[in-house]
Design an enzyme around this catalytic site. Structure first.
Site, PDB file in Angstrom:
ATOM      1  N   LYS A 101       0.840  -1.280  -0.074  1.00 56.93           N
ATOM      2  CA  LYS A 101       0.105  -0.110  -0.133  1.00 56.93           C
ATOM      3  C   LYS A 101       0.775   1.070  -0.042  1.00 56.93           C
ATOM      4  CE  LYS A 101      -0.157  -1.594   4.469  1.00 56.93           C
ATOM      5  NZ  LYS A 101      -0.507  -2.927   5.061  1.00 56.93           N
ATOM      6  N   GLY A 183       0.890 -10.882  17.269  1.00 56.83           N
ATOM      7  CA  GLY A 183       1.465 -10.352  16.149  1.00 56.83           C
ATOM      8  C   GLY A 183       0.465  -9.714  15.040  1.00 56.83           C
ATOM      9  N   GLU A 186       3.039  -4.331  14.843  1.00 54.55           N
ATOM     10  CA  GLU A 186       4.385  -4.477  14.893  1.00 54.55           C
ATOM     11  C   GLU A 186       5.095  -4.136  16.115  1.00 54.55           C
ATOM     12  OE1 GLU A 186       6.060  -4.513  11.498  1.00 54.55           O
ATOM     13  OE2 GLU A 186       4.048  -4.668  10.548  1.00 54.55           O
ATOM     14  N   ASP A 197      -1.089   3.947   8.265  1.00 57.13           N
ATOM     15  CA  ASP A 197      -1.541   2.709   7.542  1.00 57.13           C
ATOM     16  C   ASP A 197      -3.010   3.158   6.787  1.00 57.13           C
ATOM     17  OD1 ASP A 197      -1.326  -0.129   6.766  1.00 57.13           O
ATOM     18  OD2 ASP A 197      -3.126  -0.102   7.623  1.00 57.13           O
ATOM     19  N   LYS A 201      -4.364   3.727   2.741  1.00 52.42           N
ATOM     20  CA  LYS A 201      -5.336   3.091   1.847  1.00 52.42           C
ATOM     21  C   LYS A 201      -6.521   4.066   1.496  1.00 52.42           C
ATOM     22  CE  LYS A 201      -4.390  -1.010   4.529  1.00 52.42           C
ATOM     23  NZ  LYS A 201      -4.559  -1.733   6.079  1.00 52.42           N
TER      24      LYS A 201
END
Lengths: 396, 396
Positions: A101, A183, A186, A197, A201
């Site tokens: 992305k 998980g 990060e 993030d 997008k």
């Protein structure tokens, strides 16, 4: 004839592509209408135990210069060297499908132009919403619509954290630690938590829907690190859930207004039920009214599934799918200022402040939602004047 | 060059196609990459006040024999004369896009074969889920997945009725009358209420996903007319909502099991929030885990939007999209018996019956959900033995 493709990167997504391809090879070939195989896997690391160890190379030129390779799956992440690699492939007429992305949000226009000029395809279904088919439905099935607004829960990490805060009254820091342990986040969670993030997008969606490249730097972005349990609880009492919402809408004068910010969603909204690491995208068009796409926004196989779907499309389309594209933007004058965003707003003001009917008083203040719409500018001024500890828009 | 298409039928959907096309003509042409216009509208009625009255014809042969018409939107409904018209068009190499689920469910394999043989396309996005892009995402974006199960709320009328029963404690008959008054239900509501409409749609999905034509006659179908308010209330207390669910899943021995029946959905499921006339389709694949598509399942512009999207696709694709297709079925031996459907079950048994822990006793009986899975056959036998007034599966 068997079609050969290469996979760039053997991390989480790249290894997922290899795994999924060999698992479903037969049905994939049926869908593609041809035999297919992976010829190269590019990674600087060694994988001596991989059943596909003969396919590994550390030299990108092996792939670039092999004319038998007509399609490439880019799963490296980051702008460089991905950008250089992808651009070189497209210039050689090799179609590229990517899950990256950052690459699409920063360089999409350049790569789409390269694909067009060299009669191949640059596909990026996996870059938004992981497994959720959203890019293709947006540009194809909704082609007959004038799209007015798109809003989405586009980051699984923050949605997981907010869900834990809601359902288990877990403080932000504890929910973040849990996400890291599982998980979902990060070690350095900044890109997720602060909304970067989700911003990338919504840039991709905005560019696709409105036809001009929208850069992350031009999008107002606020994350969830300042959300407190008392706001979550107050929103619940008032009939809302708080989500990190990325949205873009048409505004006056032919402009568009993309933004990422924590937003209150009424419980009647189908999007309020999108929990844990799931993502969703809600699209408003003049024909369809509204449509929502929901699924896993990240993860090895879900993302690999979207990349593989694109590879199959690339194999089937020998010519450029020109409509799944956008132009470069000369400047950012088509992007409206966040100051003009109009909404009803959630406020948390200090105890003792005069507040409207229907307010909810709790130990950390008084929470309420304004009856009328205010612009972001007006709401900010009001928040300052009232010494508000929190203010967030309500989604409509 | 301008591409000419024809619209068969000027009812709700057909007139919507005309309206939407002229409203968004400019952006539609941009998406299609060519100028476009409607050359004919077929209807036996007169529309003297239509702004497009010059385009009307009562003679299908005007369209069939005009080589300039390369694409057709079929919005008549019913198997005949739609089948004859559509087949003739395909045999002349004219692509057809349809909203007619009855036609696709009964004759899809024949029409897909005709399209293939004459190098054109038969598209039917609008036949399932109205405005919701589901057919194309299913066959394209999910091409890399092994699909294990698809389940959907595919009928807006019954979902509206069930929502009214839930939210307003409105009896079935009253909710049905309201749906008729609002235009959501036909005068003769049998096809909706008894599940036949949802059955046709799950036939289309089953055929597409599993590659063989599934006929409505081979699908176990039960509607909502026997659902009582006390079951709705009991389900709510137990943490569930009742929806008319159409589903298809893989079962043992390479068979598939399609079915339509009222089903309990847990409140944690995103599908439980699909209310009013909205539809949704949930897809389970080995790569994606799950993805849901949500939107308006019916209505003039939503359905027209899906038809128009298909017409644009047909204009762009000069050759057959062979993967969006399925084969004829020689017999129905690949369809598993409903007797083998395995689920946990909701039972309402008479007051005084011995019942498990967690049962909910109310004036019309005792409602509970079985702890373990039972097959449909076992559940039916148990229901008979217990003299149960209602039993329904729980969705998992």
């Amino acid at each position: 004839m068997s079609v050969k493709f290469a996979v760039l990167g053997h991390g989480v997504v790249g290894s997922g592509v290899v795994e999924l391809f060999y698992k479903n090879k037969k049905s994939i070939e049926k869908r593609a209408g041809t035999e297919m195989d992976i010829k190269y896997i590019l990674d600087l690391r060694d994988f001596p135990d991989s059943p596909y160890k003969d396919k590994f190379t550390k030299d990108f030129n092996d792939i670039l210069n092999d004319d038998e390779v007509t399609s490439v799956a880019e799963c490296m992440g980051g702008v460089e060297p991905a950008f250089t690699f992808v651009k070189s492939c497209l210039e050689k007429g090799k179609s590229v499908s990517t899950s990256n992305k950052e690459l699409v949000a920063e360089k999409g226009d350049i790569l789409l132009r390269a694909a067009k000029e060299h009669n191949c395809n640059f596909f990026f279904e996996a870059s938004v919403g992981g497994a959720i088919p959203i890019i293709r439905p947006l540009h194809k099935c909704l082609a007959a619509n004038d799209i007015e607004k798109v809003a989405g829960i586009l980051n699984g990490t923050t949605n997981f954290i907010l869900t834990k805060m809601y359902n288990e009254n877990m403080p932000f820091s504890e929910a973040l630690s849990l996400a890291q342990k599982l998980g979902y986040a990060e070690k350095d969670p900044t890109a997720d938590i602060e909304g970067h993030d989700a911003c990338r997008k919504i840039c991709i969606i905005s560019s696709l829907v409105f036809g001009k490249h929208v850069y992350p730097k031009d999008v107002y972005t606020k994350g969830i690190s300042q959300i407190e349990l008392c706001d979550v609880a107050a929103a619940d009492v008032l009939g809302y859930t708080i989500k990190l919402l990325a949205s873009v809408r048409k505004t006056a004068g032919g402009k568009i207004l993309p933004a990422v910010m924590p937003t209150l969603l009424p419980y009647e909204s189908i999007m309020s039920g999108v929990n844990d690491v799931f993502n969703a995208v809600l699209v408003y068009g003049d024909g369809i009214d509204q449509a929502m796409f929901y699924g896993r926004g990240a993860g090895k196989l879900p993302t690999a599934s979207a990349v593989m779907g694109d590879v199959i499309e690339a194999v089937k389309h020998k010519v450029t799918v020109f409509s799944q594209s956008w132009d470069s933007s000369e400047d950012n004058s088509f992007i409206d200022s966040i100051d003009n965003l109009s909404a009803r707003w959630y406020f948390r003001v200090p105890l003792g402040t005069a507040s409207p009917e229907g307010s909810y008083e709790h130990e950390n203040g008084i929470s309420y939602i304004t009856e009328n719409s205010l612009t972001f500018k007006e709401a900010s001024e009001k928040a300052a004047a009232l010494n508000a500890a929190a203010f967030m828009p309500v989604f409509e």
